[in-house]
Design a protein around this motif. Structure first.
Motif, PDB file in Angstrom:
ATOM      1  N   LEU A   1       0.827  -1.209   0.000  1.00  0.00           N
ATOM      2  CA  LEU A   1       0.000   0.000   0.000  1.00  0.00           C
ATOM      3  C   LEU A   1       0.861   1.259   0.000  1.00  0.00           C
ATOM      4  CD1 LEU A   1      -2.695   1.500   0.250  1.00  0.00           C
ATOM      5  CD2 LEU A   1      -2.566   1.157   2.733  1.00  0.00           C
ATOM      6  N   GLU A   2       1.958   1.263   0.730  1.00  0.00           N
ATOM      7  CA  GLU A   2       2.794   2.459   0.782  1.00  0.00           C
ATOM      8  C   GLU A   2       3.328   2.828  -0.599  1.00  0.00           C
ATOM      9  OE1 GLU A   2       6.495   4.422   3.322  1.00  0.00           O
ATOM     10  OE2 GLU A   2       5.880   2.351   3.712  1.00  0.00           O
ATOM     11  N   ILE A   3       3.657   1.813  -1.403  1.00  0.00           N
ATOM     12  CA  ILE A   3       4.136   2.077  -2.760  1.00  0.00           C
ATOM     13  C   ILE A   3       3.013   2.669  -3.600  1.00  0.00           C
ATOM     14  CG2 ILE A   3       5.046   1.036  -4.870  1.00  0.00           C
ATOM     15  CD1 ILE A   3       7.025   1.145  -2.551  1.00  0.00           C
ATOM     16  N   ARG A   4       1.804   2.122  -3.471  1.00  0.00           N
ATOM     17  CA  ARG A   4       0.662   2.644  -4.222  1.00  0.00           C
ATOM     18  C   ARG A   4       0.359   4.085  -3.819  1.00  0.00           C
ATOM     19  NH1 ARG A   4      -3.504  -1.066  -2.459  1.00  0.00           N
ATOM     20  NH2 ARG A   4      -1.940  -2.468  -1.604  1.00  0.00           N
ATOM     21  N   LEU A   5       0.495   4.390  -2.546  1.00  0.00           N
ATOM     22  CA  LEU A   5       0.271   5.752  -2.082  1.00  0.00           C
ATOM     23  C   LEU A   5       1.329   6.700  -2.659  1.00  0.00           C
ATOM     24  CD1 LEU A   5      -0.689   4.971   1.609  1.00  0.00           C
ATOM     25  CD2 LEU A   5      -2.145   6.165  -0.030  1.00  0.00           C
ATOM     26  N   ARG A   6       2.567   6.250  -2.689  1.00  0.00           N
ATOM     27  CA  ARG A   6       3.615   7.092  -3.288  1.00  0.00           C
ATOM     28  C   ARG A   6       3.304   7.374  -4.753  1.00  0.00           C
ATOM     29  NH1 ARG A   6       9.198   4.148  -1.274  1.00  0.00           N
ATOM     30  NH2 ARG A   6       8.913   4.476   0.980  1.00  0.00           N
ATOM     31  N   MET A   7       2.880   6.348  -5.466  1.00  0.00           N
ATOM     32  CA  MET A   7       2.547   6.516  -6.875  1.00  0.00           C
ATOM     33  C   MET A   7       1.404   7.519  -7.048  1.00  0.00           C
ATOM     34  SD  MET A   7       2.784   2.497  -7.995  1.00  0.00           S
ATOM     35  CE  MET A   7       2.117   2.747  -9.635  1.00  0.00           C
ATOM     36  N   THR A   8       0.430   7.476  -6.139  1.00  0.00           N
ATOM     37  CA  THR A   8      -0.704   8.392  -6.202  1.00  0.00           C
ATOM     38  C   THR A   8      -0.256   9.827  -5.958  1.00  0.00           C
ATOM     39  OG1 THR A   8      -2.193   6.649  -5.436  1.00  0.00           O
ATOM     40  CG2 THR A   8      -2.969   8.911  -5.223  1.00  0.00           C
ATOM     41  N   CYS A   9       0.596  10.016  -4.964  1.00  0.00           N
ATOM     42  CA  CYS A   9       1.117  11.348  -4.673  1.00  0.00           C
ATOM     43  C   CYS A   9       1.927  11.880  -5.852  1.00  0.00           C
ATOM     44  CB  CYS A   9       1.971  11.305  -3.407  1.00  0.00           C
ATOM     45  SG  CYS A   9       2.598  12.922  -2.899  1.00  0.00           S
ATOM     46  N   GLN A  10       2.768  11.044  -6.422  1.00  0.00           N
ATOM     47  CA  GLN A  10       3.573  11.463  -7.580  1.00  0.00           C
ATOM     48  C   GLN A  10       2.684  11.818  -8.765  1.00  0.00           C
ATOM     49  OE1 GLN A  10       5.897   7.885  -7.701  1.00  0.00           O
ATOM     50  NE2 GLN A  10       7.604   8.753  -6.538  1.00  0.00           N
TER      51      GLN A  10
ATOM     52  N   LEU B   1       1.290  15.324  -8.151  1.00  0.00           N
ATOM     53  CA  LEU B   1       2.274  16.363  -8.455  1.00  0.00           C
ATOM     54  C   LEU B   1       2.458  16.513  -9.967  1.00  0.00           C
ATOM     55  CD1 LEU B   1       4.904  15.555  -5.689  1.00  0.00           C
ATOM     56  CD2 LEU B   1       3.462  17.600  -5.815  1.00  0.00           C
ATOM     57  N   ALA B   2       2.443  15.387 -10.680  1.00  0.00           N
ATOM     58  CA  ALA B   2       2.560  15.435 -12.140  1.00  0.00           C
ATOM     59  C   ALA B   2       1.365  16.153 -12.756  1.00  0.00           C
ATOM     60  CB  ALA B   2       2.686  14.023 -12.706  1.00  0.00           C
ATOM     61  N   LYS B   3       0.179  15.944 -12.183  1.00  0.00           N
ATOM     62  CA  LYS B   3      -1.021  16.619 -12.680  1.00  0.00           C
ATOM     63  C   LYS B   3      -0.908  18.124 -12.462  1.00  0.00           C
ATOM     64  CE  LYS B   3      -5.244  17.118 -14.199  1.00  0.00           C
ATOM     65  NZ  LYS B   3      -5.506  17.061 -15.659  1.00  0.00           N
ATOM     66  N   MET B   4      -0.380  18.544 -11.324  1.00  0.00           N
ATOM     67  CA  MET B   4      -0.189  19.964 -11.065  1.00  0.00           C
ATOM     68  C   MET B   4       0.781  20.573 -12.084  1.00  0.00           C
ATOM     69  SD  MET B   4      -2.184  20.881  -8.651  1.00  0.00           S
ATOM     70  CE  MET B   4      -1.536  22.540  -8.445  1.00  0.00           C
TER      71      MET B   4
ATOM     72  N   ILE C   1      -7.624  16.846   2.643  1.00  0.00           N
ATOM     73  CA  ILE C   1      -6.374  17.080   3.373  1.00  0.00           C
ATOM     74  C   ILE C   1      -5.178  16.607   2.554  1.00  0.00           C
ATOM     75  CG2 ILE C   1      -5.045  16.440   5.422  1.00  0.00           C
ATOM     76  CD1 ILE C   1      -7.791  16.207   6.880  1.00  0.00           C
ATOM     77  N   LEU C   2      -5.236  15.360   2.084  1.00  0.00           N
ATOM     78  CA  LEU C   2      -4.112  14.806   1.335  1.00  0.00           C
ATOM     79  C   LEU C   2      -3.943  15.519  -0.015  1.00  0.00           C
ATOM     80  CD1 LEU C   2      -4.542  10.978   2.061  1.00  0.00           C
ATOM     81  CD2 LEU C   2      -2.925  12.580   3.108  1.00  0.00           C
ATOM     82  N   GLY C   3      -5.069  15.754  -0.703  1.00  0.00           N
ATOM     83  CA  GLY C   3      -4.991  16.454  -1.976  1.00  0.00           C
ATOM     84  C   GLY C   3      -4.539  17.889  -1.794  1.00  0.00           C
TER      85      GLY C   3
ATOM     86  N   TYR D   1       2.047  22.067  -1.723  1.00  0.00           N
ATOM     87  CA  TYR D   1       3.474  21.817  -1.946  1.00  0.00           C
ATOM     88  C   TYR D   1       3.884  22.326  -3.326  1.00  0.00           C
ATOM     89  CZ  TYR D   1       7.926  19.356  -2.342  1.00  0.00           C
ATOM     90  OH  TYR D   1       9.266  19.060  -2.520  1.00  0.00           O
ATOM     91  N   TRP D   2       3.066  22.010  -4.338  1.00  0.00           N
ATOM     92  CA  TRP D   2       3.403  22.461  -5.694  1.00  0.00           C
ATOM     93  C   TRP D   2       3.332  23.975  -5.805  1.00  0.00           C
ATOM     94  CZ3 TRP D   2       1.036  25.197  -9.573  1.00  0.00           C
ATOM     95  CH2 TRP D   2       1.694  25.166 -10.805  1.00  0.00           C
ATOM     96  N   LEU D   3       2.290  24.591  -5.219  1.00  0.00           N
ATOM     97  CA  LEU D   3       2.144  26.037  -5.303  1.00  0.00           C
ATOM     98  C   LEU D   3       3.307  26.757  -4.624  1.00  0.00           C
ATOM     99  CD1 LEU D   3      -1.677  26.600  -4.677  1.00  0.00           C
ATOM    100  CD2 LEU D   3      -0.426  26.920  -6.819  1.00  0.00           C
ATOM    101  N   ALA D   4       3.783  26.207  -3.509  1.00  0.00           N
ATOM    102  CA  ALA D   4       4.926  26.817  -2.830  1.00  0.00           C
ATOM    103  C   ALA D   4       6.155  26.786  -3.736  1.00  0.00           C
ATOM    104  CB  ALA D   4       5.210  26.101  -1.518  1.00  0.00           C
ATOM    105  N   ASN D   5       6.383  25.666  -4.383  1.00  0.00           N
ATOM    106  CA  ASN D   5       7.489  25.575  -5.338  1.00  0.00           C
ATOM    107  C   ASN D   5       7.329  26.589  -6.471  1.00  0.00           C
ATOM    108  OD1 ASN D   5       9.605  23.356  -5.042  1.00  0.00           O
ATOM    109  ND2 ASN D   5       7.751  22.252  -4.477  1.00  0.00           N
ATOM    110  N   GLU D   6       6.096  26.725  -6.944  1.00  0.00           N
ATOM    111  CA  GLU D   6       5.819  27.578  -8.093  1.00  0.00           C
ATOM    112  C   GLU D   6       5.934  29.064  -7.752  1.00  0.00           C
ATOM    113  OE1 GLU D   6       4.492  28.469 -12.064  1.00  0.00           O
ATOM    114  OE2 GLU D   6       5.371  26.714 -11.117  1.00  0.00           O
ATOM    115  N   SER D   7       5.398  29.455  -6.607  1.00  0.00           N
ATOM    116  CA  SER D   7       5.331  30.887  -6.287  1.00  0.00           C
ATOM    117  C   SER D   7       6.498  31.376  -5.446  1.00  0.00           C
ATOM    118  CB  SER D   7       4.019  31.198  -5.556  1.00  0.00           C
ATOM    119  OG  SER D   7       3.911  30.424  -4.371  1.00  0.00           O
TER     120      SER D   7
END
Length: 211
Positions: free
Chosen positions: A84-93, A96-99, A158-160, A166-172
């Motif tokens: 499950l932890e691997i699947r969660l990592r894939m989901t998070c990645q 971020l790719a969608k952002m 919360i998770l989304g 995280y992405w917005l902080a990197n961007e702005s």
């Protein structure tokens, strides 16, 4: 695959709106970027106005997002042979790719869309809410979470939201919060999701025995 003239206009206009701003981008500049003769009216053979080009860009992104969510949910129980932890990592990645994929649209949203409330509503209902709903549905379909009485939409927010922030902080701000790199963020995000199992499966504490 070769883009049509209409597709080039939409693609180049969104890039220009993101880089320069909607108001600062002229129709002639869009035409030049799309390979048309600037100022010759080529854009108006496909769109009635610059605003219609922006609306078309948003609606094309909405349609693509719907297809992506549908594909993900159709395979929501894929990769069950992986932890499950691997699947969660894939989901998070993937989040971020969608952002990153939507970065031009996000820039336009924060810079210019306050003057087009109807387009904000379309983005909210066509992209933002479906993405959060998709996360909630994906989580609820993971076998490790079966039987858990959780408010999946709230957890997804919360998770989304963490991924978006995280992405917005990197961007702005041009660097992640407290300089946490993406690998650390993804691993921590996955551990939070994994913690749902351990918390909900943990035996209740006997307060009488403890006293």
């Amino acid at each position: 695959m070769t883009m049509t003239t209409r597709e080039r206009i939409v693609s180049e206009s969104l890039r220009l709106f993101a880089d320069r701003g909607y108001a600062a981008t002229s129709v002639a500049e869009i035409e030049a970027a799309a390979g048309l003769s600037p100022g010759a009216g080529g854009l108006y053979r496909h769109f009635r106005s610059k605003e219609e080009v922006l609306a078309s860009a948003i609606r094309e992104h909405i349609e693509r997002t719907r297809k992506q969510i549908s594909d993900v949910l159709r395979h929501a129980t894929a990769y069950q042979d992986r932890p499950l932890e691997i699947r969660l990592r894939m989901t998070c990645q993937a989040g971020l790719a969608k952002m990153r994929e939507e970065q031009d649209l996000v820039r336009v949203l924060f810079r210019d869309l306050d003057q087009f409330p109807h387009l904000i509503a379309e983005m909210r209902e066509g992209i933002v809410n479906p993405l959060y709903d998709g996360i909630a549905t994906w989580l609820s379909k993971q076998p490790e979470y079966e039987g858990l009485d959780e408010d999946w939409p709230a957890i997804a927010s919360i998770l989304g939201g963490a991924v978006v922030n995280y992405w917005l902080a990197n961007e702005s701000l041009y660097e992640p919060p407290t300089r946490i790199d993406e690998t650390r963020f993804v691993e921590a995000w996955a551990r939070l999701g994994l913690g749902l199992v351990t918390v909900d499966r943990a035996p209740a504490t006997d307060t009488h025995a403890a006293s």
